[in-house]
Design an enzyme around this catalytic site. Structure first.
Site, PDB file in Angstrom:
ATOM      1  N   TYR A  69       0.839  -1.205   0.000  1.00 13.79           N
ATOM      2  CA  TYR A  69       0.000   0.000   0.000  1.00 13.79           C
ATOM      3  C   TYR A  69       0.876   1.258   0.000  1.00 13.79           C
ATOM      4  O   TYR A  69       0.742   2.127  -0.872  1.00 13.79           O
ATOM      5  CB  TYR A  69      -0.905  -0.023   1.232  1.00 13.79           C
ATOM      6  CG  TYR A  69      -1.903   1.106   1.303  1.00 13.79           C
ATOM      7  CD1 TYR A  69      -3.012   1.141   0.469  1.00 13.79           C
ATOM      8  CD2 TYR A  69      -1.751   2.140   2.239  1.00 13.79           C
ATOM      9  CE1 TYR A  69      -3.943   2.176   0.549  1.00 13.79           C
ATOM     10  CE2 TYR A  69      -2.678   3.172   2.326  1.00 13.79           C
ATOM     11  CZ  TYR A  69      -3.778   3.178   1.481  1.00 13.79           C
ATOM     12  OH  TYR A  69      -4.684   4.210   1.572  1.00 13.79           O
ATOM     13  N   GLY A  93       3.120   1.413  -3.082  1.00 17.09           N
ATOM     14  CA  GLY A  93       2.240   1.559  -4.254  1.00 17.09           C
ATOM     15  C   GLY A  93       1.772   3.007  -4.398  1.00 17.09           C
ATOM     16  O   GLY A  93       1.811   3.594  -5.474  1.00 17.09           O
ATOM     17  N   LYS A  94       1.378   3.592  -3.263  1.00 15.89           N
ATOM     18  CA  LYS A  94       0.892   4.983  -3.280  1.00 15.89           C
ATOM     19  C   LYS A  94       2.038   5.956  -3.551  1.00 15.89           C
ATOM     20  O   LYS A  94       1.854   6.993  -4.192  1.00 15.89           O
ATOM     21  CB  LYS A  94       0.234   5.325  -1.942  1.00 15.89           C
ATOM     22  CG  LYS A  94      -1.101   4.634  -1.716  1.00 15.89           C
ATOM     23  CD  LYS A  94      -2.192   5.290  -2.547  1.00 15.89           C
ATOM     24  CE  LYS A  94      -3.564   4.756  -2.180  1.00 15.89           C
ATOM     25  NZ  LYS A  94      -4.649   5.375  -2.967  1.00 15.89           N
ATOM     26  N   PRO A 124       2.470   2.788  12.777  1.00 18.22           N
ATOM     27  CA  PRO A 124       3.061   4.069  13.177  1.00 18.22           C
ATOM     28  C   PRO A 124       2.601   4.485  14.581  1.00 18.22           C
ATOM     29  O   PRO A 124       1.462   4.234  14.954  1.00 18.22           O
ATOM     30  CB  PRO A 124       2.534   5.062  12.140  1.00 18.22           C
ATOM     31  CG  PRO A 124       1.894   4.260  11.077  1.00 18.22           C
ATOM     32  CD  PRO A 124       1.551   2.929  11.643  1.00 18.22           C
TER      33      PRO A 124
HETATM   34  N1  LIG Z   1     -10.434   6.405   4.269  1.00 19.77           N
HETATM   35  C1  LIG Z   1      -9.255   6.858   4.615  1.00 19.77           C
HETATM   36  O1  LIG Z   1      -9.032   7.152   5.795  1.00 19.77           O
HETATM   37  C2  LIG Z   1      -8.176   7.039   3.591  1.00 19.77           C
HETATM   38  C3  LIG Z   1      -6.935   7.562   4.033  1.00 19.77           C
HETATM   39  C4  LIG Z   1      -5.924   7.745   3.101  1.00 19.77           C
HETATM   40  C5  LIG Z   1      -6.147   7.468   1.767  1.00 19.77           C
HETATM   41  N2  LIG Z   1      -7.349   6.977   1.371  1.00 19.77           N
HETATM   42  C6  LIG Z   1      -7.502   6.673  -0.054  1.00 19.77           C
HETATM   43  O2  LIG Z   1      -8.775   7.068  -0.527  1.00 19.77           O
HETATM   44  C7  LIG Z   1      -9.256   6.123  -1.474  1.00 19.77           C
HETATM   45  C8  LIG Z   1     -10.627   5.633  -1.057  1.00 19.77           C
HETATM   46  O3  LIG Z   1     -10.533   5.011   0.215  1.00 19.77           O
HETATM   47  P1  LIG Z   1     -11.806   4.453   0.993  1.00 19.77           P
HETATM   48  O4  LIG Z   1     -11.580   4.663   2.434  1.00 19.77           O
HETATM   49  O5  LIG Z   1     -13.036   4.987   0.371  1.00 19.77           O
HETATM   50  O6  LIG Z   1     -11.642   2.887   0.734  1.00 19.77           O
HETATM   51  P2  LIG Z   1     -12.688   1.844   0.142  1.00 19.77           P
HETATM   52  O7  LIG Z   1     -12.039   0.507   0.232  1.00 19.77           O
HETATM   53  O8  LIG Z   1     -14.020   2.021   0.775  1.00 19.77           O
HETATM   54  O9  LIG Z   1     -12.812   2.299  -1.371  1.00 19.77           O
HETATM   55  C9  LIG Z   1     -11.953   1.890  -2.394  1.00 19.77           C
HETATM   56  C10 LIG Z   1     -12.787   1.576  -3.608  1.00 19.77           C
HETATM   57  O10 LIG Z   1     -11.922   1.187  -4.691  1.00 19.77           O
HETATM   58  C11 LIG Z   1     -12.459   0.021  -5.295  1.00 19.77           C
HETATM   59  N3  LIG Z   1     -11.363  -0.701  -5.919  1.00 19.77           N
HETATM   60  C12 LIG Z   1     -10.331  -1.348  -5.318  1.00 19.77           C
HETATM   61  N4  LIG Z   1      -9.508  -1.872  -6.233  1.00 19.77           N
HETATM   62  C13 LIG Z   1     -10.022  -1.535  -7.451  1.00 19.77           C
HETATM   63  C14 LIG Z   1      -9.620  -1.793  -8.784  1.00 19.77           C
HETATM   64  N5  LIG Z   1      -8.512  -2.502  -9.061  1.00 19.77           N
HETATM   65  N6  LIG Z   1     -10.386  -1.310  -9.791  1.00 19.77           N
HETATM   66  C15 LIG Z   1     -11.518  -0.598  -9.523  1.00 19.77           C
HETATM   67  N7  LIG Z   1     -11.937  -0.334  -8.283  1.00 19.77           N
HETATM   68  C16 LIG Z   1     -11.197  -0.797  -7.257  1.00 19.77           C
HETATM   69  C17 LIG Z   1     -13.115  -0.738  -4.160  1.00 19.77           C
HETATM   70  O11 LIG Z   1     -14.069  -1.699  -4.592  1.00 19.77           O
HETATM   71  C18 LIG Z   1     -13.757   0.399  -3.362  1.00 19.77           C
HETATM   72  O12 LIG Z   1     -15.032   0.736  -3.838  1.00 19.77           O
HETATM   73  C19 LIG Z   1      -8.212   5.012  -1.572  1.00 19.77           C
HETATM   74  O13 LIG Z   1      -7.401   5.247  -2.686  1.00 19.77           O
HETATM   75  C20 LIG Z   1      -7.432   5.168  -0.289  1.00 19.77           C
HETATM   76  O14 LIG Z   1      -6.103   4.721  -0.454  1.00 19.77           O
HETATM   77  C21 LIG Z   1      -8.357   6.758   2.253  1.00 19.77           C
END
Ligand SMILES: NC(=O)c1ccc[n+]([C@@H]2O[C@H](COP(=O)([O-])OP(=O)(O)OC[C@H]3O[C@@H](n4cnc5c(N)ncnc54)[C@H](O)[C@@H]3O)[C@@H](O)[C@H]2O)c1
Length: 323
Positions: free
Chosen positions: A150, A153-154, A279
């Site tokens: 993760y 990747g990010k 962390p």
């Molecule tokens: N929620 C947080 O606190 C948080 C913090 C930092 C970063 N983020 C980033 O924000 C974004 C959304 O996070 P979230 O909390 O809504 O997570 P989440 O898991 O609810 O949403 C991720 C979505 O991406 C879809 N997905 C995963 N792999 C996929 C693929 N290969 N192709 C198409 N769709 C795919 C999943 O089905 C899901 O709907 C992510 O990129 C995450 O890394 C979230």
């Protein structure tokens, strides 16, 4: 805040997830046409089913590790599982989603000259040596650990965004999102807020990893989405990266006690060993966001946000909303 042009075609990858579905809500409400792309790995149709009748909304099952050919004006790239339980389930796929997904979405943005925003993460800072974290800090990340799929990747996705920006003059925005919570989080994703709430509502023991003194900052979803919309609307001279989160810092013990108080639960706290690479402290410095995002600042207090999130999970668990 700058006015948001109300007639855009906007692609939201990961649009059926927690953050993506709230973003789709806001974009539809603002009058845009939204194409929601998701492979439903962690997302669910329940999160966006209320949008399906809208002629402005289109849902496409698609995996972002494969190329996508559509005509859009803006792209919000959120596709990626965000919780450790989910992203560690298939770590190779997680890296592919971040890296191939970024390549595919940047390729699309380049073809159709769309502006593109990356949902990056505070995890790019790893286990930070400075506190709070500022955007200039390069981070301290283990490249071979169980969180690396993760984190790295990010990080690689950020590299790709900035190389497309420098090399192809792409209009990019990189948001480094810190812990966000709210309704539509997953019940079983192991993230601390949903964990504590679900355990408290079920009357189960509340699991504290380590001694509970490690701290996190928690941003309510509405504040986060507002910042993402404002970031997308900033001028082309501001690609980021920019921290988005709430700097209010709470220890795991404090959070657990708040959840017990707000749910009125009789749950007890139990201690478990700290997972690898967890962390110890994480808190955003949001000065850059406050300077560039038109006076944006997180407005939702933890008690208020927890109240709304508890109400959501309470409904979900009591079956008044399909689980
Ligand atoms: N929620 C947080 O606190 C948080 C913090 C930092 C970063 N983020 C980033 O924000 C974004 C959304 O996070 P979230 O909390 O809504 O997570 P989440 O898991 O609810 O949403 C991720 C979505 O991406 C879809 N997905 C995963 N792999 C996929 C693929 N290969 N192709 C198409 N769709 C795919 C999943 O089905 C899901 O709907 C992510 O990129 C995450 O890394 C979230």
């Amino acid at each position: 805040m700058r006015q948001y042009n109300p007639s855009k075609r906007i692609l939201v990858t990961g649009g059926a997830g927690f953050l993506g579905s709230h973003l789709c809500d806001r974009l539809i409400a603002a009058g845009h046409d939204v194409l929601c792309v998701d492979n439903f790995f962690t997302g669910t149709k329940r999160n966006i089913e209320h949008l399906l009748p809208s002629p402005q909304f289109e849902l496409m099952r698609h995996d972002v590790t494969f190329p996508l050919y559509v005509e859009v004006d803006e792209i919000f790239n959120l596709a990626c599982p965000a919780s450790p339980i989910h992203y560690q389930h298939d770590p190779v796929q997680t890296t592919k989603t971040s890296v191939h997904g970024a390549i595919n979405m940047l390729g699309l943005a380049k073809r159709v000259r769309a502006k593109i925003l990356q949902a990056s993460t505070s995890e790019v800072y790893g286990d930070p040596e400075i506190h709070p974290q500022v955007e200039q800090y390069w981070g301290r990340v283990n490249p071979i650990g169980i969180r690396s799929c993760y984190d790295e990747g990010k990080r690689c996705a950020e590299t790709l965004f900035f190389d497309y920006h420098r090399q192809h003059k792409l209009r990019i925005k990189v948001a480094r999102i810190f812990n966000t919570y709210g309704p539509r989080m997953h019940t079983n994703d192991g993230r601390v807020v949903s964990n504590f709430i679900v355990q408290a509502l079920r009357g189960q023991d509340i699991t504290i990893y380590g001694d509970g003194s490690q701290t996190r900052s928690f941003c309510y979803v509405d504040d986060l989405i507002e910042a993402m919309l404002r970031l997308m609307a900033t001028g082309d001279d501001f690609p980021g990266p920019v921290n988005i989160g709430n700097p209010g810092e709470f220890s795991m013990l404090e959070l657990a006690e708040k959840v017990i108080e707000l749910t009125g639960s009789r749950s007890k706290l139990v201690r478990m060993p700290l997972p690898a690479d967890d962390p110890k402290q994480r808190r955003p410095d949001i000065s850059l966001a406050q300077e560039h995002l038109g006076g944006w600042t997180p407005r939702t207090q933890l008690d208020e946000g927890l109240g709304k999130t508890i109400a959501y999970f309470d409904q979900l668990l009591s079956g008044t909303q399909a689980a």
